[in-house]
Scaffold this active site. Structure first.
Site, mmCIF file in Angstrom:
data_model
loop_
_atom_site.group_PDB
_atom_site.id
_atom_site.type_symbol
_atom_site.label_atom_id
_atom_site.label_comp_id
_atom_site.label_asym_id
_atom_site.label_seq_id
_atom_site.Cartn_x
_atom_site.Cartn_y
_atom_site.Cartn_z
ATOM 1 N N CYS A 1 0.866 -1.188 0.000
ATOM 2 C CA CYS A 1 0.000 0.000 0.000
ATOM 3 C C CYS A 1 0.897 1.232 0.000
ATOM 4 C CB CYS A 1 -0.980 -0.019 1.169
ATOM 5 S SG CYS A 1 -0.211 0.030 2.805
ATOM 6 N N ASP B 1 -8.075 3.915 1.038
ATOM 7 C CA ASP B 1 -7.136 4.294 2.083
ATOM 8 C C ASP B 1 -7.922 4.759 3.307
ATOM 9 O OD1 ASP B 1 -5.224 5.416 3.672
ATOM 10 O OD2 ASP B 1 -4.241 6.510 2.056
ATOM 11 N N ASN C 1 2.305 1.553 4.316
ATOM 12 C CA ASN C 1 2.635 0.287 4.985
ATOM 13 C C ASN C 1 2.367 0.368 6.494
ATOM 14 O OD1 ASN C 1 5.505 -1.846 5.640
ATOM 15 N ND2 ASN C 1 3.480 -2.482 5.015
ATOM 16 N N CYS D 1 -1.384 0.769 7.375
ATOM 17 C CA CYS D 1 -2.815 0.423 7.513
ATOM 18 C C CYS D 1 -3.196 -0.816 6.691
ATOM 19 C CB CYS D 1 -3.706 1.587 7.092
ATOM 20 S SG CYS D 1 -3.469 3.092 8.069
ATOM 21 N N ARG D 2 -3.315 -0.636 5.365
ATOM 22 C CA ARG D 2 -3.900 -1.700 4.540
ATOM 23 C C ARG D 2 -3.000 -2.912 4.350
ATOM 24 N NH1 ARG D 2 -5.083 2.245 -0.293
ATOM 25 N NH2 ARG D 2 -3.163 3.075 0.635
ATOM 26 N N SER D 3 -1.759 -2.682 3.906
ATOM 27 C CA SER D 3 -0.922 -3.863 3.602
ATOM 28 C C SER D 3 -0.502 -4.638 4.855
ATOM 29 C CB SER D 3 0.274 -3.496 2.714
ATOM 30 O OG SER D 3 1.138 -2.585 3.330
#
Ligand code: 4NP
Length: 161
Positions: free
Chosen positions: A8, A125, A11, A13-15
């Site tokens: 993401c 995001d 690095n 939150c999402r990934s």
């Protein structure tokens, strides 16, 4: 060993969530000795940071522990080290293509292409939104991760269980 990298922007939150959810599914499936995963961000300035506390808390409520996460930037060597590189959104995808050494482009995919039934092609995001954004993101990531486990099993038929 099959190696998977989730990418993401920050690095944090999402990934990291995708990494944690995917590893927990791999553990449950007894495939930990066959599949490895990590995460990285296209924006390098969070290097060494832990995951966002809202991502940590959302994952914790689902029994997934992100406390050990430390952010790292995507680097060119990742394209040789990993077999599959999943972008959370289109900007991540474009940034990965730009960084990618020639010949490795086929490794890059949009993560949510694994879960077409969701009807959305990007993991939004959640960084600037509220906690509900993290719940939605978690659900999308969970769906795509389930599909990824299935696909890796199908692609690697010799894989046990
Ligand atoms: P992520 O979220 O890409 O899911 O880790 C973000 C984290 C930090 C920033 C942007 C997105 N940031 O601009 O600091």
């Amino acid at each position: 060993m099959i190696r998977v990298l989730f990418v993401c922007l920050g690095n944090i939150c999402r990934s990291p969530t995708a990494h944690g959810v995917f590893v927990s599914l791999i553990d449950e499936a007894g495939l930990r000795d066959r599949i490895d995963a990590d995460s990285a961000g296209t924006y390098g300035h969070h290097g060494g940071a832990g995951a966002d506390r809202r991502a940590v808390e959302t994952a914790r409520l689902h029994g997934v522990d992100l406390s050990a996460h430390r952010a790292q930037p995507v680097v060119r060597s990742h394209f040789s080290e990993y077999d599959h590189i999943f972008a959370m959104d289109r900007q991540n995808y474009a940034d990965l293509l730009e960084l990618c050494p020639a010949g490795a482009e086929h490794k890059i995919e949009m993560f949510l292409a694994l879960a077409p039934h969701l009807g959305i092609d990007e993991v939004p995001d959640p960084y600037y939104g509220g906690a509900s954004g993290f719940d939605k993101v978690y659900e999308m990531i969970h769906e795509a991760s389930l599909a990824l486990v299935d696909r890796l099993r199908a692609d690697n038929k010799g894989m046990s269980r």
